[in-house]
Design a protein around this motif. Sequence first.
Motif, PDB file in Angstrom:
ATOM      1  N   ALA A   8       0.837  -1.209   0.000  1.00 29.93           N
ATOM      2  CA  ALA A   8       0.000   0.000   0.000  1.00 29.93           C
ATOM      3  C   ALA A   8       0.866   1.250   0.000  1.00 29.93           C
ATOM      4  O   ALA A   8       0.557   2.223  -0.701  1.00 29.93           O
ATOM      5  N   ARG A   9       1.940   1.240   0.758  1.00 32.69           N
ATOM      6  CA  ARG A   9       2.835   2.400   0.793  1.00 32.69           C
ATOM      7  C   ARG A   9       3.536   2.597  -0.551  1.00 32.69           C
ATOM      8  O   ARG A   9       3.665   3.724  -1.033  1.00 32.69           O
ATOM      9  N   ILE A  14       4.081   5.462  -5.705  1.00 32.17           N
ATOM     10  CA  ILE A  14       4.090   5.460  -7.171  1.00 32.17           C
ATOM     11  C   ILE A  14       3.102   6.488  -7.694  1.00 32.17           C
ATOM     12  O   ILE A  14       3.429   7.309  -8.562  1.00 32.17           O
ATOM     13  N   GLU A  15       1.888   6.421  -7.169  1.00 35.21           N
ATOM     14  CA  GLU A  15       0.843   7.348  -7.619  1.00 35.21           C
ATOM     15  C   GLU A  15       1.279   8.800  -7.477  1.00 35.21           C
ATOM     16  O   GLU A  15       1.138   9.616  -8.382  1.00 35.21           O
ATOM     17  N   GLY A  23       2.167  17.273  -6.122  1.00 38.42           N
ATOM     18  CA  GLY A  23       1.728  16.373  -5.055  1.00 38.42           C
ATOM     19  C   GLY A  23       2.862  15.591  -4.420  1.00 38.42           C
ATOM     20  O   GLY A  23       2.778  15.203  -3.265  1.00 38.42           O
ATOM     21  N   TRP A  24       3.947  15.394  -5.166  1.00 38.68           N
ATOM     22  CA  TRP A  24       5.096  14.668  -4.636  1.00 38.68           C
ATOM     23  C   TRP A  24       5.747  15.407  -3.465  1.00 38.68           C
ATOM     24  O   TRP A  24       6.398  14.792  -2.630  1.00 38.68           O
ATOM     25  N   PRO A  63       7.683  12.578 -17.568  1.00 39.58           N
ATOM     26  CA  PRO A  63       7.199  12.639 -16.185  1.00 39.58           C
ATOM     27  C   PRO A  63       7.510  11.392 -15.361  1.00 39.58           C
ATOM     28  O   PRO A  63       7.839  11.493 -14.190  1.00 39.58           O
ATOM     29  N   ALA A  64       7.426  10.216 -15.968  1.00 40.26           N
ATOM     30  CA  ALA A  64       7.714   8.992 -15.213  1.00 40.26           C
ATOM     31  C   ALA A  64       9.182   8.947 -14.792  1.00 40.26           C
ATOM     32  O   ALA A  64       9.500   8.611 -13.648  1.00 40.26           O
ATOM     33  N   GLY A  65      10.067   9.299 -15.719  1.00 38.38           N
ATOM     34  CA  GLY A  65      11.490   9.326 -15.386  1.00 38.38           C
ATOM     35  C   GLY A  65      11.798  10.336 -14.296  1.00 38.38           C
ATOM     36  O   GLY A  65      12.601  10.076 -13.392  1.00 38.38           O
TER      37      GLY A  65
END
Length: 111
Positions: A8-9, A14-15, A23-24, A63-65
């Motif tokens: 869950a963490r 990841i999200e 949000g990060w 963005p993923a990188g």
Amino acid sequence: MTFGNEDARVAFAIERLIEPGDGWRTLVRDLVDRWPDCPIFEIGFALVAAAAAIESNFSGTGPAGEGAARGYRLAALVSMDIYAMELLGMARATASDFHPYWQIDPFFDRL
């Protein structure tokens, strides 16, 4: 690879690491607040596992990188906090133990 309740963490991390926007910035604080009783090293583990999962499932650019790189950087900063807590003789058993340290070094509170 995860070993139990960490799923869950890791999914949460990841999200937050790949979503658009900032949000990060509250990710570490939010992990600590959502799972205050998890072992303190699981916060860094979740960040590294999330970054590795992002790298293995998405291309290394865009963005993923960037999200993967952020995850690794946040994990490094978390590990520095844990080491500083050790040097100061502070408790560092559970995630909630970050809160007293963040009163001394408010980086994650301000990020």
